[in-house]
Design a protein around this motif. Structure first.
Motif, PDB file in Angstrom:
ATOM      1  N   SER A 266     -42.420  69.569 -26.498  1.00 44.60           N
ATOM      2  CA  SER A 266     -42.636  68.133 -26.340  1.00 44.60           C
ATOM      3  C   SER A 266     -41.971  67.637 -25.059  1.00 44.60           C
ATOM      4  N   ARG A 267     -40.786  68.195 -24.776  1.00 44.03           N
ATOM      5  CA  ARG A 267     -40.084  67.763 -23.575  1.00 44.03           C
ATOM      6  C   ARG A 267     -40.807  68.219 -22.308  1.00 44.03           C
ATOM      7  N   LYS A 268     -41.368  69.455 -22.403  1.00 42.90           N
ATOM      8  CA  LYS A 268     -42.136  69.958 -21.263  1.00 42.90           C
ATOM      9  C   LYS A 268     -43.291  69.007 -20.959  1.00 42.90           C
ATOM     10  N   LEU A 269     -43.990  68.631 -22.029  1.00 50.70           N
ATOM     11  CA  LEU A 269     -45.160  67.779 -21.825  1.00 50.70           C
ATOM     12  C   LEU A 269     -44.758  66.404 -21.310  1.00 50.70           C
ATOM     13  N   ALA A 270     -43.652  65.889 -21.846  1.00 49.03           N
ATOM     14  CA  ALA A 270     -43.199  64.570 -21.410  1.00 49.03           C
ATOM     15  C   ALA A 270     -42.861  64.594 -19.926  1.00 49.03           C
ATOM     16  N   LEU A 271     -42.183  65.661 -19.518  1.00 49.47           N
ATOM     17  CA  LEU A 271     -41.788  65.790 -18.117  1.00 49.47           C
ATOM     18  C   LEU A 271     -43.026  65.861 -17.226  1.00 49.47           C
ATOM     19  N   LEU A 272     -44.002  66.660 -17.696  1.00 50.71           N
ATOM     20  CA  LEU A 272     -45.221  66.822 -16.907  1.00 50.71           C
ATOM     21  C   LEU A 272     -45.959  65.482 -16.804  1.00 50.71           C
ATOM     22  N   ALA A 273     -46.015  64.777 -17.945  1.00 53.99           N
ATOM     23  CA  ALA A 273     -46.758  63.514 -17.962  1.00 53.99           C
ATOM     24  C   ALA A 273     -46.116  62.485 -17.041  1.00 53.99           C
ATOM     25  N   THR A 274     -44.783  62.378 -17.092  1.00 54.88           N
ATOM     26  CA  THR A 274     -44.151  61.353 -16.251  1.00 54.88           C
ATOM     27  C   THR A 274     -44.153  61.747 -14.782  1.00 54.88           C
ATOM     28  N   SER A 275     -44.324  63.037 -14.497  1.00 56.11           N
ATOM     29  CA  SER A 275     -44.287  63.425 -13.092  1.00 56.11           C
ATOM     30  C   SER A 275     -45.668  63.453 -12.465  1.00 56.11           C
ATOM     31  N   ILE A 276     -46.665  63.918 -13.215  1.00 62.68           N
ATOM     32  CA  ILE A 276     -47.960  64.101 -12.565  1.00 62.68           C
ATOM     33  C   ILE A 276     -48.882  62.902 -12.762  1.00 62.68           C
ATOM     34  N   LEU A 277     -48.738  62.205 -13.888  1.00 65.23           N
ATOM     35  CA  LEU A 277     -49.690  61.125 -14.161  1.00 65.23           C
ATOM     36  C   LEU A 277     -49.635  59.979 -13.148  1.00 65.23           C
ATOM     37  N   PRO A 278     -48.441  59.432 -12.873  1.00 61.10           N
ATOM     38  CA  PRO A 278     -48.444  58.266 -11.954  1.00 61.10           C
ATOM     39  C   PRO A 278     -49.068  58.566 -10.591  1.00 61.10           C
ATOM     40  N   PRO A 279     -48.650  59.660  -9.921  1.00 62.18           N
ATOM     41  CA  PRO A 279     -49.319  59.885  -8.631  1.00 62.18           C
ATOM     42  C   PRO A 279     -50.802  60.185  -8.787  1.00 62.18           C
ATOM     43  N   ALA A 280     -51.175  60.876  -9.883  1.00 62.38           N
ATOM     44  CA  ALA A 280     -52.589  61.200 -10.073  1.00 62.38           C
ATOM     45  C   ALA A 280     -53.413  59.931 -10.238  1.00 62.38           C
ATOM     46  N   VAL A 281     -52.907  58.990 -11.037  1.00 62.73           N
ATOM     47  CA  VAL A 281     -53.631  57.732 -11.250  1.00 62.73           C
ATOM     48  C   VAL A 281     -53.770  56.993  -9.924  1.00 62.73           C
ATOM     49  N   LEU A 282     -52.669  56.982  -9.177  1.00 70.29           N
ATOM     50  CA  LEU A 282     -52.673  56.291  -7.889  1.00 70.29           C
ATOM     51  C   LEU A 282     -53.714  56.862  -6.941  1.00 70.29           C
ATOM     52  N   ILE A 283     -53.729  58.194  -6.838  1.00 68.43           N
ATOM     53  CA  ILE A 283     -54.649  58.844  -5.912  1.00 68.43           C
ATOM     54  C   ILE A 283     -56.090  58.606  -6.344  1.00 68.43           C
TER      55      ILE A 283
END
Lengths: 170, 439
Positions: free
Chosen positions: B218-235
């Motif tokens: 769960s922590r792995k996924l949380a870390l991935l989500a908070t790191s990759i999602l914001p820049p991905a949405v922005l791009i």
């Protein structure tokens, strides 16, 4: 001499520190325009002219600062192997051949060009806002003058190196 | 004097000045002034004023500072660190996993910034020590960072594309779309290479020990989500608004810059000091690039007035083997120039010459433009003048020698040439996405 160099460099330094904020200004200008157009369906008539004017002023007034920071790219595959004296010789020679005649003549020709814009109250023909153009055009000679001043500072430094009185950059 | 002789003299002077090490912009401007004054007369300065004003008024070029500005905020928001720790946990167990993570982060960063320097240094500072401390082969680690970092100038939004579009008279939005698949192709080839090499020679990229990765899923996924999602949405927002024709490229760039600030604020990194540094950093790079744009415009004014462009077009038309001879010749020329000059100089000098020639041979302009940009990827890795190697050398720890970096980039240059060939053999890699665009 030392004093003169310090004055010339600080002019470039401060021009950069002031001008750099324009990027924030035109980012916000464009952002405002987008919000007005898509959210309030009321596009501004000034944002287009305003943003290219600010953008043009931003980069052109920053050219001297970039020169001060040695930010203009050089292909230094040979240059960096030369001695300080050889480097200074290249810089002195090519600035006499290329730099001063080009920007000096350009500045000389820009002054009547911009003066004409002032006395005729020239207006922009792009878009609906039709702002007066002379403030924007005045940026051209100002930027060229700043670049020349920084060029003089670099030139004098290279001369000092050639005269064997190398000075550390402040 | 015949136009042939004058043209040859202009280029000789240009390259002599550039290789003496005088700033490229001033050489371009100076050569134009000398030849313009000699052959056109003092009236040439009137033309120069018009060209200077043209660059200053160019609305499309405004996207250059805006994308640079966006990139600085993305870089300082600390996304790279988060993304690396997330991927490190997910892929660390694979042979070569850290190398693969490096390429993935570089690709994400390439989309978040528009230049090579920022992304390569940010990723390199994190990934190089991590790989070296896990006993990765030094050359492989360096090669992966150099090659991955170079994607920054290809994967949109990219400053190279913003400059290329107006020079070649092609819509920047179309070029953005054209560059996506070639960029992903390159990233895919790099990943495949690292995976295969480390699978066959585990010593080059050993997997992490299990205790290094014992973290709940769960922590792995949380870390991935908070790191990759914001820049991905922005791009996706930036590229999507261009793709669907909602916003002009310049406006999309402004949205990107504002969103970058917002992102930095969300991660708690937005301070007055950061904003000021971002403004100054953006100013320096913008002025450097656009001064070359101004001086290159002076150069082309004089060059065209002296009949140089007709001459170059005749020269290209006379090449053996027709269009394929031109394609091979121009690509080899770009690779050679890429070894000794930086990409900005090459784009401003070569694009105005190559574009009409390519069109006269019947090549699709968008395809040809993207091909040139894939080709220019190679210039970052080929010494003696190779930006990616310079950047990495600037941040590499003492144990890493320049020879390690040189050895490391060789296979990646091979992969870039392979990608170039694939784009020629399968033009759909480039033309598929722009073909879908409306209008």
């Amino acid at each position: 001499m030392r004093r003169l160099l310090r004055i010339l460099d600080s002019i470039s330094e401060w021009s950069g520190r002031v001008v750099c904020w324009l990027v924030l200004v035109f980012t916000l200008t464009l952002g405002w325009e987008i919000v007005m157009r898509y959210v309030f369906n009321a596009p501004t008539k000034w944002a287009f002219d305003m943003s290219y004017m600010l953008g043009g002023a931003y980069f052109w007034l920053g050219v001297a600062y970039t020169s001060l920071k040695k930010g203009h790219v050089r292909i230094d595959i040979f240059y960096r192997r030369f001695s300080r004296r050889t480097q200074a010789l290249i810089d002195v020679g090519l600035s006499l051949l290329f730099f001063f005649p080009l920007w000096g003549m350009l500045l000389y020709r820009l002054i009547p060009y911009v003066y004409l814009s002032w006395i005729t109250q020239e207006r922009s023909m792009q878009g609906y806002w039709m702002p007066v153009l002379y403030p924007f055009k005045t940026v051209m000679p100002v930027g060229a003058a700043l670049l020349l001043l920084q060029g003089i500072s670099d030139f004098l430094r290279s001369l000092l190196v050639l005269a064997g009185r190398e000075e550390e950059r402040a | 004097m015949s136009p042939e002789f004058v043209t040859a003299l202009m280029f000789a002077g240009l390259f002599a000045g550039i290789f003496l090490g005088y700033p490229t912009a001033f050489v371009l401007g100076g050569i134009s002034m000398v030849f313009g004054w000699a052959f056109i007369g003092p009236a040439v300065f009137g033309h120069f004023i018009v060209r200077l004003e043209g660059v200053m008024k160019n609305y499309d070029l405004l996207a250059v500072p805006l994308f640079l500005y966006m990139g600085v905020f993305m870089e300082k928001a600390g996304i790279a660190e988060r993304l690396y720790s997330a991927l490190h946990l997910l892929l660390g167990g694979l042979r070569g996993g850290l190398g693969i993570s490096t390429i993935i982060i570089c690709a994400v960063f390439a989309a978040a910034t528009g230049v090579v320097g920022a992304s390569e240094i940010t990723v390199g500072l994190i990934a190089l020590p991590a790989m070296l401390s896990r006993q990765y082969d030094k050359a492989l680690a360096c090669g992966a960072i150099c090659a991955g970092g170079t994607l920054g100038i290809l994967i949109p939004p990219s400053v190279m594309i913003v400059i290329y579009g107006p020079l070649a008279g092609i819509s920047v939005g179309k070029l953005f779309l054209a560059a996506i698949l070639p960029g992903l192709l390159l990233a895919g080839l790099y990943i495949l290479y690292i995976a295969i090499r480390c699978y066959r020679r585990p010593g080059d990229g050993p997997p992490l020990a299990a205790e290094d990765r014992r973290v709940p899923a769960s922590r792995k996924l949380a870390l991935l989500a908070t790191s990759i999602l914001p820049p991905a949405v922005l791009i996706l927002a930036v590229l999507g608004s261009i793709f669907f024709g909602i916003a002009a490229v310049t406006e999309a760039a402004a949205v990107g810059a504002l969103a970058g600030m917002l992102l930095a604020a969300c991660y708690g990194r937005l301070t007055a000091g950061l904003v000021r540094d971002a403004c100054l950093q953006t100013l320096q790079i913008t002025s450097m690039i656009l001064l070359i744009a101004v001086c290159a415009a002076f150069f082309s004014t004089v060059f065209v007035a002296l009949g140089g462009d007709d001459l170059i077009q005749k020269l290209f038309a006379g090449l053996p083997f027709g269009k394929w001879g031109f394609l091979l010749g121009s690509n080899l020329l770009l690779i050679l120039l890429g070894m000794v000059i930086d990409w900005i100089g090459i784009v401003f000098i070569m694009v105005p010459l190559l574009t009409p020639a390519a069109a006269s041979f019947g090549f699709d302009p968008v395809w040809f433009a993207a091909l040139v940009m894939v080709n220019l990827q190679i210039s970052f890795l080929t010494p003696p003048f190779a930006y990616s190697i310079f950047y990495l050398r600037g941040i590499a720890p003492p144990g890493v020698t320049t020879a390690d970096i040189y050895r490391g980039v060789v296979p990646f240059v091979g992969l870039q040439v392979l990608a170039l060939l694939l784009c020629i053999l399968f033009p759909g890699i480039i033309t598929f996405l722009p073909g879908l665009m409306r209008g």
